[in-house]
Every structure is written in structure tokens, then in C-alpha cells.
Write an enzyme that holds these catalytic residues in place. Structure first.
Site, PDB file in Angstrom:
ATOM      1  N   ASP A 151       0.838  -1.192   0.000  1.00 57.13           N
ATOM      2  CA  ASP A 151       0.000   0.000   0.000  1.00 57.13           C
ATOM      3  C   ASP A 151       0.876   1.246   0.000  1.00 57.13           C
ATOM      4  OD1 ASP A 151       0.815  -0.504   2.736  1.00 57.13           O
ATOM      5  OD2 ASP A 151      -0.699   0.951   3.367  1.00 57.13           O
ATOM      6  N   SER A 152       0.491   2.259  -0.796  1.00 58.58           N
ATOM      7  CA  SER A 152       1.178   3.539  -0.865  1.00 58.58           C
ATOM      8  C   SER A 152       2.636   3.327  -1.287  1.00 58.58           C
ATOM      9  CB  SER A 152       1.068   4.250   0.486  1.00 58.58           C
ATOM     10  OG  SER A 152       1.425   5.591   0.386  1.00 58.58           O
ATOM     11  N   ALA A 153       3.612   3.703  -0.448  1.00 58.49           N
ATOM     12  CA  ALA A 153       5.005   3.437  -0.805  1.00 58.49           C
ATOM     13  C   ALA A 153       5.261   1.945  -0.960  1.00 58.49           C
ATOM     14  CB  ALA A 153       5.939   4.022   0.241  1.00 58.49           C
TER      15      ALA A 153
END
Length: 307
Positions: A151-153
Site C-alpha cells: 500500500d502507498s510506498a
């Protein structure tokens, strides 16, 4: 559509706390704050949890669902802008993915910046994925049914590990949850939503990048900004989750378009009214999204041949 009422209530509560801007604190202070927030998030039981260390010394946490092996396996990378996050911060999400997908989930505690700048996290993430594939028999998992997720990074890391693994490691599926894929920071959502709807400000965007990257030129490296990879052919099928009010929305959806243009089977699912990191919060749509991404992983790995 407008912000979901549950999301608005959540953002109102955060505004009442009055957090300092990320760009005004040190990484250590930001990590402590993130740990305090993570401790309030829900977590569900799984059949077994164990902590291990990979061959190159990277800590991992292995979550097993009930049922006999060898089971499919997901190598999971947490978010946090490459500066924040650890095994504990994303324990709840890893557990939910384990239960929902029926897969063993190996969560990777990759090294953080600025102590370890690009490409340290990528090298550790790739090595951890290779360790899982190489030690599949001991881990009681099926290396032919191996996915990466984040998730995200962590979505950035999952996409980059997939690029590095092309023709080298048998990754069968990639799950990218509101991924951070374009460090140029020029698209509509990244500029329009900065500092709004729970997204970090432009100053905080720079804070994360300045800690992670070695210099401005790194922003144009496809191992930092996968949307800039010229050749996406031959990559495994992908599922990309985005949120309407997420600053990272447009780059995730652009990457989906580029994968499709390269002939890669891909599905992009946008959740209207939702924000960045919504999957980690107890919103009604978060449960629906967790069910959808879990089903995508199950379907994506069902076509692989079990050994």
C-alpha cells in the site's frame, strides 16, 4: 461524490488533534506518531504468526491462515513514504489480507530512509521475495502461486520488485493498493488534493522524497517512478486500488492504463468518497474493498499451476 460521512468524521477527529506538519518534525518523531495511531487500528486473529529473518538479515512476519499447505503466498510491503511504517504499523492490514485471500502473507520490514536511501529498500524487498521463493518448501508455500502486494510506498515497492523480477522470479500477480508511482508530483490529484482530505501537504511530499532519494535525478528513474518505465510487457496481472480523494489516485490509474496498453491483464477499482489509507480504517467501504482485493488475489493466483 462527496466525502463519505464516515471519512469526514474521521478527518474531523484528526483535525481536532492538531498534528504538526510532517515537514516540521524529524523522522523519529514522525515514526513515533505513526506507531501511536497504528496501535488504535483493529486487527483480526489468524491461525499462526511468526517472526523470521531472511538470508540477508531483513526481518519478516509470516501470517498463516487455517488449512494445509502448500498455500499460495503474498509478499507484502507496508506503506509510509519509505520513511515511516514497520511490521506493527501494518499488522492489521496483513492479517486482513491473510484471512481474506486464504494466502500466507509475508510482511517485509525493509530498511527505511533517510538512514537507508534509494535503492536500499528495493534491494531488500527483492531479496526478501527471492528468499520466499527459494525457501518455499520450508515455508510450506507454493512458489508458483506467489504474489507481491503493498500500500502507498509499499505499492511502489511491489511494482518495482515486479519490474526487477521480470524474467528472474516467478511472480504471478501484483496487488497495488493506492500506490505511489510517480515522483515527478505533477499530475492533477497530487497537486489538487495536497494538504486536503487527509493527504500530506506539498511540503510533506518533499519531506518524504528528500529523505528517500539521493538527488533530483532519482525522480526520473523507473525504479522510483514506475510510470516512467518504457516497456511494461510481460509483467504479471495486476489489481490496482485507488480512492477518489487520494492525492495518489491519478498515478495509480495511469499505471493501470499503461499496463493495459502493454497487454498486461489489469483491473483498476476506484472507491468514490474514500481517501488515502482508507483500507486501514473501519469504514464500511474499507470492508468492501478488502473483500475485493482479497478476491482479486485469490483469482489472480488460482490460474497458476500448483506444485
Amino acid at each position: 461524490m462527496p466525502l463519505h460521512p464516515q471519512v469526514q468524521d474521521h478527518l474531523d477527529r484528526l483535525a481536532g488533534i492538531g498534528f504538526a506538519g510532517l515537514h516540521t518534525v524529524t523522522p523519529e518523531q514522525a515514526r513515533a506518531g505513526a506507531r501511536r495511531l497504528a496501535s488504535t487500528l483493529p486487527a483480526e486473529p489468524v491461525a499462526d504468526v511468526s517472526d523470521r529473518v531472511t538470508a540477508d538479515g531483513t526481518p519478516v512476519r509470516i501470517y498463516r491462515p487455517a488449512g494445509p499447505g502448500p498455500l499460495p503466498v503474498v509478499v507484502f510491503f507496508h506503506g509510509g513514504g519509505y520513511v515511516l511504517g514497520d511490521l506493527d504499523s501494518h499488522d492489521g492490514l496483513a492479517r486482513a489480507l491473510t484471512t481474506g485471500s486464504g494466502c500466507v502473507v509475508v510482511s517485509v520490514d525493509y530498511p527505511l530512509a533517510p538512514e537507508h536511501r534509494f535503492p536500499a529498500a528495493i534491494e531488500a524487498g527483492f531479496a526478501a521475495t527471492r528468499w520466499v521463493a527459494t525457501n518455499a518448501r520450508e515455508l510450506d508455500v507454493d512458489p508458483a502461486r506467489l504474489a507481491v502486494a503493498g500500500d502507498s510506498a509499499g505499492g511502489n515497492l511491489a511494482a518495482v520488485v515486479t519490474l526487477k523480477a521480470r524474467g528472474v522470479l516467478p511472480i504471478a500477480f501484483q496487488l497495488l493498493i493506492y500506490p505511489d508511482l510517480d515522483f515527478r508530483r505533477t499530475n492533477y490529484s497530487i497537486t489538487r488534493f495536497a494538504g486536503k482530505y487527509g493527504n500530506v501537504s506539498r511540503e510533506a511530499q518533499s519531506w518524504f522524497m528528500d529523505h528517500y532519494l539521493r538527488g533530483e535525478e532519482d525522480k526520473l528513474d523507473p525504479l522510483v517512478s514506475p510510470v516512467l518505465e518504457e516497456d511494461l510487457r510481460g509483467l504479471p496481472p495486476a489489481f490496482i486500488l485507488t480512492a477518489e480523494y487520494d492525492a495518489l489516485r491519478d498515478e495509480g490509474e495511469l499505471y493501470g492504463e499503461r499496463l493495459a496498453a502493454a497487454g498486461v491483464p489489469v483491473r483498476v477499482s476506484r472507491y468514490d468518497g474514500m481517501i488515502h489509507e482508507f483500507l486501514r480504517h473501519p469504514f464500511d467501504d474499507s470492508a468492501a474493498a478488502l473483500a475485493e482485493v482479497s478476491a482479486a488475489v485469490r483469482a489472480g493466483l488460482s490460474g497458476a499451476v500448483a506444485r
